[in-house]
Write a protein that holds these residues in place. Structure first.
Motif, PDB file in Angstrom:
ATOM      1  N   UNK A   6      24.768 -51.791  -6.431  1.00  0.00           N
ATOM      2  CA  UNK A   6      23.488 -52.420  -6.135  1.00  0.00           C
ATOM      3  C   UNK A   6      22.643 -52.713  -7.361  1.00  0.00           C
ATOM      4  N   UNK A   7      23.288 -53.012  -8.487  1.00  0.00           N
ATOM      5  CA  UNK A   7      22.529 -53.305  -9.704  1.00  0.00           C
ATOM      6  C   UNK A   7      21.834 -54.665  -9.596  1.00  0.00           C
ATOM      7  N   UNK A   8      20.787 -54.829 -10.377  1.00  0.00           N
ATOM      8  CA  UNK A   8      19.951 -56.029 -10.300  1.00  0.00           C
ATOM      9  C   UNK A   8      20.670 -57.240 -10.890  1.00  0.00           C
ATOM     10  N   UNK A   9      20.211 -58.462 -10.554  1.00  0.00           N
ATOM     11  CA  UNK A   9      20.821 -59.669 -11.137  1.00  0.00           C
ATOM     12  C   UNK A   9      20.781 -59.674 -12.666  1.00  0.00           C
ATOM     13  N   UNK A  10      19.693 -59.199 -13.267  1.00  0.00           N
ATOM     14  CA  UNK A  10      19.625 -59.196 -14.734  1.00  0.00           C
ATOM     15  C   UNK A  10      20.621 -58.199 -15.316  1.00  0.00           C
ATOM     16  N   UNK A  11      20.790 -57.046 -14.660  1.00  0.00           N
ATOM     17  CA  UNK A  11      21.793 -56.081 -15.120  1.00  0.00           C
ATOM     18  C   UNK A  11      23.198 -56.663 -14.995  1.00  0.00           C
ATOM     19  N   UNK A  12      23.435 -57.369 -13.890  1.00  0.00           N
ATOM     20  CA  UNK A  12      24.750 -57.978 -13.687  1.00  0.00           C
ATOM     21  C   UNK A  12      25.031 -59.057 -14.731  1.00  0.00           C
ATOM     22  N   UNK A  13      24.006 -59.827 -15.093  1.00  0.00           N
ATOM     23  CA  UNK A  13      24.181 -60.850 -16.134  1.00  0.00           C
ATOM     24  C   UNK A  13      24.582 -60.205 -17.454  1.00  0.00           C
ATOM     25  N   UNK A  14      23.903 -59.115 -17.823  1.00  0.00           N
ATOM     26  CA  UNK A  14      24.231 -58.430 -19.070  1.00  0.00           C
ATOM     27  C   UNK A  14      25.629 -57.817 -19.021  1.00  0.00           C
ATOM     28  N   UNK A  15      26.017 -57.301 -17.866  1.00  0.00           N
ATOM     29  CA  UNK A  15      27.363 -56.731 -17.720  1.00  0.00           C
ATOM     30  C   UNK A  15      28.412 -57.836 -17.834  1.00  0.00           C
ATOM     31  N   UNK A  16      28.120 -59.009 -17.282  1.00  0.00           N
ATOM     32  CA  UNK A  16      29.050 -60.131 -17.425  1.00  0.00           C
ATOM     33  C   UNK A  16      29.206 -60.515 -18.895  1.00  0.00           C
ATOM     34  N   UNK A  17      28.083 -60.662 -19.620  1.00  0.00           N
ATOM     35  CA  UNK A  17      28.150 -61.008 -21.038  1.00  0.00           C
ATOM     36  C   UNK A  17      28.899 -59.935 -21.833  1.00  0.00           C
ATOM     37  N   UNK A  18      28.549 -58.671 -21.591  1.00  0.00           N
ATOM     38  CA  UNK A  18      29.187 -57.582 -22.323  1.00  0.00           C
ATOM     39  C   UNK A  18      30.677 -57.511 -22.065  1.00  0.00           C
ATOM     40  N   UNK A  19      31.071 -57.771 -20.814  1.00  0.00           N
ATOM     41  CA  UNK A  19      32.501 -57.745 -20.468  1.00  0.00           C
ATOM     42  C   UNK A  19      33.237 -58.894 -21.139  1.00  0.00           C
ATOM     43  N   UNK A  20      32.634 -60.072 -21.155  1.00  0.00           N
ATOM     44  CA  UNK A  20      33.252 -61.193 -21.865  1.00  0.00           C
ATOM     45  C   UNK A  20      33.458 -60.861 -23.342  1.00  0.00           C
ATOM     46  N   UNK A  21      32.474 -60.175 -23.922  1.00  0.00           N
ATOM     47  CA  UNK A  21      32.446 -59.991 -25.373  1.00  0.00           C
ATOM     48  C   UNK A  21      32.942 -58.622 -25.826  1.00  0.00           C
ATOM     49  N   UNK A  22      33.451 -57.794 -24.890  1.00  0.00           N
ATOM     50  CA  UNK A  22      33.714 -56.400 -25.258  1.00  0.00           C
ATOM     51  C   UNK A  22      34.698 -56.269 -26.424  1.00  0.00           C
ATOM     52  N   UNK A  23      35.599 -57.222 -26.578  1.00  0.00           N
ATOM     53  CA  UNK A  23      36.578 -57.140 -27.659  1.00  0.00           C
ATOM     54  C   UNK A  23      36.250 -58.065 -28.833  1.00  0.00           C
ATOM     55  N   UNK A  24      34.994 -58.518 -28.937  1.00  0.00           N
ATOM     56  CA  UNK A  24      34.689 -59.499 -29.987  1.00  0.00           C
ATOM     57  C   UNK A  24      34.892 -58.936 -31.383  1.00  0.00           C
ATOM     58  N   UNK A  25      34.866 -57.597 -31.535  1.00  0.00           N
ATOM     59  CA  UNK A  25      35.125 -57.004 -32.834  1.00  0.00           C
ATOM     60  C   UNK A  25      36.549 -57.211 -33.316  1.00  0.00           C
ATOM     61  N   UNK A  26      37.449 -57.626 -32.428  1.00  0.00           N
ATOM     62  CA  UNK A  26      38.836 -57.865 -32.836  1.00  0.00           C
ATOM     63  C   UNK A  26      38.960 -59.062 -33.771  1.00  0.00           C
ATOM     64  N   UNK A  27      37.881 -59.830 -33.897  1.00  0.00           N
ATOM     65  CA  UNK A  27      37.879 -60.909 -34.888  1.00  0.00           C
ATOM     66  C   UNK A  27      38.150 -60.339 -36.275  1.00  0.00           C
ATOM     67  N   UNK A  28      37.720 -59.101 -36.518  1.00  0.00           N
ATOM     68  CA  UNK A  28      37.917 -58.477 -37.819  1.00  0.00           C
ATOM     69  C   UNK A  28      39.227 -57.736 -37.975  1.00  0.00           C
ATOM     70  N   UNK A  29      40.056 -57.714 -36.923  1.00  0.00           N
ATOM     71  CA  UNK A  29      41.337 -56.994 -36.977  1.00  0.00           C
ATOM     72  C   UNK A  29      42.453 -57.983 -37.313  1.00  0.00           C
ATOM     73  N   UNK A  30      43.258 -57.715 -38.330  1.00  0.00           N
ATOM     74  CA  UNK A  30      44.351 -58.643 -38.673  1.00  0.00           C
ATOM     75  C   UNK A  30      45.269 -58.905 -37.480  1.00  0.00           C
TER      76      UNK A  30
END
Length: 329
Positions: free
Chosen positions: A169-193
């Motif tokens: 039952x999280x709020x729409x704004x919380x869900x938006x942030x969770x969607x963004x975070x889930x999309x980007x959770x591995x963005x640090x792999x840009x720095x991994x060979x």
């Protein structure tokens, strides 16, 4: 290359050597002989990456790069240093002043690779700053191209995480942030060979230590892009474990931010139910049975239960499934 790279060093022969190296790679560079000269360039140009020597007359490299956090916050900073000055360099990296360092005398391939990774980070920051759904999802797909076994992973993790968020039952704004975070959770792999990401066998301790840095690297990227704390939490803590045995901070239980615990369940489930080079994908039911076995270890038991409840409501699992096993009555 449209993004500009600036090298700062008080020794002309160093700048000449670097200029020749990058010209051979089709990457023209800008150059400055001091921090003062470099700051003048920053007043006229948008600089994507700056590589600065540390020991220079006047302002040292560490001080110059620290000042750039205000002058040009999106510029990715690389410090060039001698072995004797390594402790200062590591301190600068740990404080977030510097993205990478290169030790003199450098290996040409290493220097080119570090600048390439820094440019990728700059492009990521530029994209993230727009905070547009289509752009962020496209970025996640671009990140996946570094690892051929994770195509579609970020979108599926976001979908599963939102199922859990809905169950809570999280709020729409919380869900938006969770969607963004889930999309980007591995963005640090840009720095991994890529050689490490695509390696088919067991990783060495050194390579696994490199992999384990991707949450911290990614979190710094989304922080610099001024995305929400929830997005940062997911990127930084999605590899923490409920029992405290995860990384990077060894957080346990509810000390791990809720959004990160949600993303962790979603991330693990998608990994289990996706094909990997070393095993076949588990079925939906098989994935759930393994999730059940991970309750209280890697995963938050309450969130595993919430995810399973959501799967049942959507018809992905038989409703009589209890404890990860189907009841035959």
């Amino acid at each position: 290359m449209t993004e500009k790279v600036l090298f700062v060093d008080d020794e002309e022969h160093i700048l000449n050597a670097v200029e020749r190296l990058f010209a051979e790679k089709g990457m023209p560079i800008l150059r400055a002989a001091s921090a003062a000269e470099a700051l003048g360039i920053f007043q006229r140009e948008e600089i994507a990456v700056v590589v600065s020597d540390n020991q220079m007359p006047g302002k040292r490299g560490v001080e110059f790069l620290s000042e750039l956090k205000t002058v040009s916050p999106r510029t990715v900073k690389v410090l060039m240093t001698a072995y004797a000055d390594l402790s200062t360099t590591l301190e600068a990296i740990n404080s977030g002043e510097v993205y990478r360092f290169v030790v003199k005398p450098w290996e040409n391939d290493e220097l080119v690779a570090v600048v390439g990774q820094a440019l990728a980070r700059y492009r990521t920051l530029t994209v993230l700053a727009r905070e547009d759904d289509a752009i962020l999802e496209s970025l996640a797909q671009t990140i996946e191209l570094k690892d051929p076994y994770t195509r579609g992973h970020c979108a599926r993790v976001a979908s599963y995480a939102l199922m859990i968020a809905g169950e809570l039952g999280l709020s729409p704004s919380q869900c938006k942030d969770i969607r963004y975070g889930s999309w980007l959770h591995d963005c640090g792999k840009i720095g991994v060979p890529e050689a490490i990401l695509s390696f088919g066998g067991p990783l060495s301790h050194h390579d696994f230590d490199t992999i384990k840095k991707h949450p911290s690297w990614g979190a710094e990227v989304v922080r610099q892009a001024r995305l929400s704390r929830t997005v940062v939490d997911i990127v930084l803590h999605h590899h923490e474990r409920f029992d405290g045995q995860g990384y990077p901070d060894g957080l346990a239980g509810e000390a791990i931010p809720l959004a990160a615990r949600i993303a962790s369940v979603a991330d693990v489930y998608d990994a289990l139910t996706s094909e990997r080079p070393y095993r076949r994908a588990f079925s939906w039911q098989g994935g759930v049975e393994i999730l059940e076995s991970m309750k209280g270890g890697p995963l938050d038991p309450a969130l595993v239960d919430a995810f399973i409840a959501s799967l049942k409501k959507r018809g992905f699992l038989p409703k009589e499934t209890v404890g990860g096993n189907e009841s035959h009555g």
